[in-house]
Design a protein around this motif. Structure first.
Motif, mmCIF file in Angstrom:
data_model
loop_
_atom_site.group_PDB
_atom_site.id
_atom_site.type_symbol
_atom_site.label_atom_id
_atom_site.label_comp_id
_atom_site.label_asym_id
_atom_site.label_seq_id
_atom_site.Cartn_x
_atom_site.Cartn_y
_atom_site.Cartn_z
ATOM 1 N N ASP A 188 -2.751 5.066 31.119
ATOM 2 C CA ASP A 188 -1.589 4.827 30.254
ATOM 3 C C ASP A 188 -1.144 3.374 30.316
ATOM 4 O O ASP A 188 -0.765 2.780 29.295
ATOM 5 C CB ASP A 188 -0.444 5.748 30.671
ATOM 6 N N GLU A 189 -1.179 2.760 31.501
ATOM 7 C CA GLU A 189 -0.730 1.383 31.622
ATOM 8 C C GLU A 189 -1.717 0.411 30.981
ATOM 9 O O GLU A 189 -1.313 -0.534 30.296
ATOM 10 C CB GLU A 189 -0.504 1.019 33.090
ATOM 11 N N THR A 238 -0.981 -2.137 27.812
ATOM 12 C CA THR A 238 -1.243 -3.573 27.901
ATOM 13 C C THR A 238 -2.170 -4.023 26.784
ATOM 14 O O THR A 238 -1.953 -5.062 26.151
ATOM 15 C CB THR A 238 -1.852 -3.915 29.271
ATOM 16 N N ARG A 239 -3.214 -3.242 26.530
ATOM 17 C CA ARG A 239 -4.138 -3.609 25.453
ATOM 18 C C ARG A 239 -3.432 -3.611 24.097
ATOM 19 O O ARG A 239 -3.651 -4.506 23.268
ATOM 20 C CB ARG A 239 -5.329 -2.642 25.415
ATOM 21 N N ASN A 240 -2.581 -2.617 23.878
ATOM 22 C CA ASN A 240 -1.862 -2.549 22.608
ATOM 23 C C ASN A 240 -0.950 -3.761 22.415
ATOM 24 O O ASN A 240 -0.837 -4.298 21.303
ATOM 25 C CB ASN A 240 -1.056 -1.255 22.525
ATOM 26 N N VAL A 294 -8.916 -8.204 25.580
ATOM 27 C CA VAL A 294 -8.803 -6.891 24.926
ATOM 28 C C VAL A 294 -10.105 -6.112 25.116
ATOM 29 O O VAL A 294 -10.095 -4.898 25.328
ATOM 30 C CB VAL A 294 -8.463 -7.060 23.427
ATOM 31 N N GLY A 295 -11.223 -6.831 25.044
ATOM 32 C CA GLY A 295 -12.514 -6.183 25.271
ATOM 33 C C GLY A 295 -12.648 -5.635 26.680
ATOM 34 O O GLY A 295 -13.096 -4.494 26.879
ATOM 35 N N TRP A 296 -12.258 -6.424 27.682
ATOM 36 C CA TRP A 296 -12.334 -5.944 29.073
ATOM 37 C C TRP A 296 -11.384 -4.768 29.301
ATOM 38 O O TRP A 296 -11.724 -3.811 30.025
ATOM 39 C CB TRP A 296 -12.025 -7.081 30.044
ATOM 40 N N LEU A 297 -10.196 -4.818 28.688
ATOM 41 C CA LEU A 297 -9.273 -3.686 28.803
ATOM 42 C C LEU A 297 -9.846 -2.442 28.129
ATOM 43 O O LEU A 297 -9.677 -1.320 28.623
ATOM 44 C CB LEU A 297 -7.917 -4.049 28.185
ATOM 45 N N SER A 298 -10.550 -2.634 27.016
ATOM 46 C CA SER A 298 -11.202 -1.499 26.350
ATOM 47 C C SER A 298 -12.292 -0.907 27.241
ATOM 48 O O SER A 298 -12.482 0.315 27.278
ATOM 49 C CB SER A 298 -11.796 -1.947 25.011
ATOM 50 N N ALA A 299 -13.017 -1.782 27.945
ATOM 51 C CA ALA A 299 -14.031 -1.297 28.876
ATOM 52 C C ALA A 299 -13.397 -0.464 29.986
ATOM 53 O O ALA A 299 -13.916 0.602 30.366
ATOM 54 C CB ALA A 299 -14.802 -2.481 29.461
ATOM 55 N N LEU A 300 -12.273 -0.933 30.510
ATOM 56 C CA LEU A 300 -11.557 -0.161 31.527
ATOM 57 C C LEU A 300 -11.095 1.183 30.964
ATOM 58 O O LEU A 300 -11.207 2.217 31.623
ATOM 59 C CB LEU A 300 -10.347 -0.943 32.027
ATOM 60 N N LEU A 301 -10.571 1.169 29.742
ATOM 61 C CA LEU A 301 -10.114 2.419 29.123
ATOM 62 C C LEU A 301 -11.269 3.392 28.941
ATOM 63 O O LEU A 301 -11.107 4.608 29.122
ATOM 64 C CB LEU A 301 -9.457 2.126 27.772
ATOM 65 N N GLY A 302 -12.437 2.863 28.578
ATOM 66 C CA GLY A 302 -13.596 3.735 28.433
ATOM 67 C C GLY A 302 -13.971 4.397 29.744
ATOM 68 O O GLY A 302 -14.264 5.602 29.792
#
Length: 304
Positions: free
Chosen positions: A36-37, A41-43, A64-72
């Motif tokens: 959720d956090e 942050t990405r948003n 944003v790409g690295w945060l997307s990788a973490l979200l994945g």
């Protein structure tokens, strides 16, 4: 962002620091909390990209790409494989468009992991090979070999090729400088993947031996330690089922359900299927404990 709604070098630096923090502390928090956090942050960062100048936008898009990788990866650990594929595909695309080779390589490796989980060997292999094309030499190559390509080769029964990959990645790891965090790689994780490959190839003694080295190298009670312990239990299940079931029960006693990743749950379920509850008291207890284990995501789609 309030001070610089169109972006700034300071905002880029803060975004980089946030990615570093989440990656380094990935295993310290329940996946649902971190998910959720990281998403919030990405948003936030995504709203700035469109109004920033070209260079700032590019730097922010990398984060944003690295945060997307973490979200994945977080979605995968919450047993949301469709969400994992969506986030990781976006991360890989951003990596390629911003020339962030390490992001492209890592996202491809993670996509291979997700494909392996659904036994989609064609996509698993293609993602692994794509990641290897982008992976920098050294530790990143060893990571893509051990984490992504090796599981696919083992599942396909390509023993000689799998052994070649183990040899090459082992050689790299002998001199490589380990990197911490979710995007890093170390000898404990590498030995985990090698042990699991031997397990898939039904080399149970070798799987157990390598799993023990992974356990010894991993900090106690961390997700990597849990994974290696369960791989050891799976390797022992045929010859010493009570001991194997006991290891799994110890994990359930030590790790709260919210911190138990979907990968650990999958290994636990696999172990329960191998054991005969009627012939094993510990096996029967394990089956019951798993039956009442809270799910990682509720039926309404929220994290448990």
């Amino acid at each position: 962002m309030l001070d610089a709604p169109e972006g700034s070098p300071s905002l880029v630096a803060l975004a980089e620091a946030a990615v570093e923090h989440y990656a380094l502390n990935y295993s310290k928090h329940p996946p649902s909390t971190l998910h959720d956090e990281v998403r919030a942050t990405r948003n936030l960062l995504s709203t700035v990209v469109g109004s920033a100048d070209r260079d700032t936008a590019r730097d922010l898009r990398r984060q944003v790409g690295w945060l997307s990788a973490l979200l994945g990866n977080l979605a995968y650990h919450l047993d949301d494989r469709a969400g994992a594929r969506a986030h990781l595909t976006l991360a890989g695309a951003i990596g390629e468009s911003t020339d962030e080779a390490a992001l492209t390589a890592w996202s491809s490796g993670a996509l291979s992991m997700v494909a392996t989980a659904r036994q989609d060997w064609d996509h698993a292999r293609r993602h692994a090979e794509h990641g290897l094309q982008h992976a920098p030499a050294g530790l990143r190559r060893a990571q893509l070999l051990g984490w992504a390509l090796l599981p696919t080769l083992a599942a396909l029964g390509e023993r000689s090729r799998a052994d070649e990959v183990v040899s090459e990645s082992d050689e790299i790891m002998q001199s490589a400088v380990e990197l911490p965090g979710r995007f890093g790689y170390d000898r404990a994780e590498h030995r985990l993947h090698v042990a699991e490959a031997h397990l898939t190839l039904e080399r149970y003694d070798r799987a157990a031996e390598v799993a023990r080295t992974s356990i010894a190298a991993a900090p106690e009670h961390t997700p990597g330690w849990v994974a290696a312990t369960l791989v050891l239990a799976l390797a022992e299940a045929r010859d010493t089922p009570e001991q194997a079931a006991g290891r799994a029960l110890d994990i359930l006693d030590l790790i709260p359900p919210a911190r138990l990743r979907a990968t650990a749950r999958t290994r636990l379920a696999r172990l329960a299927r191998l054991l005969d509850p009627a012939a094993s008291g510990a096996g029967a207890e394990l089956a019951e404990r798993l039956r009442v284990l809270p799910v990682p995501i509720r039926t309404d789609g929220t994290a448990a």
